[in-house]
Design a protein around this motif. Structure first.
Motif, PDB file in Angstrom:
ATOM      1  N   THR A 292      38.443 -29.555 -20.588  1.00  0.00           N
ATOM      2  CA  THR A 292      39.292 -30.329 -21.494  1.00  0.00           C
ATOM      3  C   THR A 292      40.400 -31.032 -20.724  1.00  0.00           C
ATOM      4  N   ALA A 293      40.481 -32.343 -20.892  1.00  0.00           N
ATOM      5  CA  ALA A 293      41.461 -33.156 -20.164  1.00  0.00           C
ATOM      6  C   ALA A 293      41.319 -34.610 -20.606  1.00  0.00           C
ATOM      7  N   VAL A 294      42.260 -35.418 -20.150  1.00  0.00           N
ATOM      8  CA  VAL A 294      42.082 -36.866 -20.226  1.00  0.00           C
ATOM      9  C   VAL A 294      41.368 -37.294 -18.949  1.00  0.00           C
ATOM     10  N   TYR A 295      40.294 -38.018 -19.120  1.00  0.00           N
ATOM     11  CA  TYR A 295      39.489 -38.460 -17.987  1.00  0.00           C
ATOM     12  C   TYR A 295      39.785 -39.932 -17.701  1.00  0.00           C
ATOM     13  N   TYR A 296      40.021 -40.208 -16.410  1.00  0.00           N
ATOM     14  CA  TYR A 296      40.344 -41.563 -15.972  1.00  0.00           C
ATOM     15  C   TYR A 296      39.302 -42.039 -14.960  1.00  0.00           C
ATOM     16  N   CYS A 297      38.945 -43.308 -15.042  1.00  0.00           N
ATOM     17  CA  CYS A 297      38.154 -43.887 -13.967  1.00  0.00           C
ATOM     18  C   CYS A 297      39.057 -44.784 -13.130  1.00  0.00           C
ATOM     19  N   ALA A 298      38.682 -44.930 -11.871  1.00  0.00           N
ATOM     20  CA  ALA A 298      39.492 -45.689 -10.935  1.00  0.00           C
ATOM     21  C   ALA A 298      38.582 -46.360  -9.923  1.00  0.00           C
ATOM     22  N   ALA A 299      39.044 -47.475  -9.366  1.00  0.00           N
ATOM     23  CA  ALA A 299      38.245 -48.247  -8.420  1.00  0.00           C
ATOM     24  C   ALA A 299      38.946 -48.346  -7.068  1.00  0.00           C
TER      25      ALA A 299
ATOM     26  N   GLY B 168      50.142 -30.448 -18.439  1.00  0.00           N
ATOM     27  CA  GLY B 168      50.896 -29.593 -17.539  1.00  0.00           C
ATOM     28  C   GLY B 168      50.290 -29.430 -16.162  1.00  0.00           C
ATOM     29  N   LYS B 169      49.206 -30.140 -15.901  1.00  0.00           N
ATOM     30  CA  LYS B 169      48.543 -30.021 -14.596  1.00  0.00           C
ATOM     31  C   LYS B 169      48.512 -31.369 -13.887  1.00  0.00           C
ATOM     32  N   GLU B 170      48.282 -31.315 -12.590  1.00  0.00           N
ATOM     33  CA  GLU B 170      48.170 -32.542 -11.815  1.00  0.00           C
ATOM     34  C   GLU B 170      46.802 -33.190 -12.041  1.00  0.00           C
ATOM     35  N   ARG B 171      46.759 -34.476 -11.784  1.00  0.00           N
ATOM     36  CA  ARG B 171      45.489 -35.189 -11.871  1.00  0.00           C
ATOM     37  C   ARG B 171      44.570 -34.677 -10.772  1.00  0.00           C
ATOM     38  N   GLU B 172      43.318 -34.390 -11.117  1.00  0.00           N
ATOM     39  CA  GLU B 172      42.395 -33.845 -10.129  1.00  0.00           C
ATOM     40  C   GLU B 172      41.113 -34.672 -10.061  1.00  0.00           C
ATOM     41  N   PHE B 173      40.562 -34.684  -8.881  1.00  0.00           N
ATOM     42  CA  PHE B 173      39.312 -35.394  -8.623  1.00  0.00           C
ATOM     43  C   PHE B 173      38.153 -34.708  -9.333  1.00  0.00           C
ATOM     44  N   VAL B 174      37.252 -35.529  -9.895  1.00  0.00           N
ATOM     45  CA  VAL B 174      36.054 -35.003 -10.545  1.00  0.00           C
ATOM     46  C   VAL B 174      34.793 -35.441  -9.796  1.00  0.00           C
TER      47      VAL B 174
END
Length: 125
Positions: free
Chosen positions: A90-97, A41-47
């Motif tokens: 708690t979230a799904v964590y994504y890596c990106a290049a 329910g939330k937007e993707r956020e920078f970590v």
């Protein structure tokens, strides 16, 4: 570049996890790499993000002092060490290049060219 994120799991509050991100089929040593997360329910956020050399790192205020991003270009892997985890992590964590590696808009998902499939991190209270 296809990215593979791994290392997620279920951990109690206060615990630690280490996420890994590696490309399949090629090196990403010239790319900046970032971690983002998305809770339901939330937007993707920078970590966090790291430059291609590993010499410059960036963090969201919410994780500063608890998370550490690093990379080992010899192993073609970027890591996210997560300590003192909280339920709100708690979230799904994504890596990106990011092929530009300029640091420009490093906190924006739009800056990134390639994404991994995500790994679930669940922190119980």
């Amino acid at each position: 570049v296809q990215l593979q994120a791994s290392g997620g799991g279920l951990v109690q509050a206060g615990g630690s996890l280490r996420l890994s991100c590696a490309p399949s089929g090629r090196t990403f040593s010239t790319y900046a790499v970032g971690w983002f997360r998305q809770a339901p329910g939330k937007e993707r956020e920078f970590v966090a993000a790291v430059s291609s050399s590993g010499g410059t790192t960036y963090y969201a205020d919410s994780v500063k002092g608890r998370f550490t991003i690093s990379r080992d270009n010899a192993k073609n892997t970027v890591y996210l060490q997560m300590n003192s985890l909280k339920p709100e992590d708690t979230a799904v964590y994504y890596c990106a290049a990011d092929r530009t590696n300029t640091g420009w808009r490093i906190r924006s998902p739009d800056q990134y060219d390639h994404w991994g499939q995500g790994t679930q991190v669940t922190v119980s209270s």
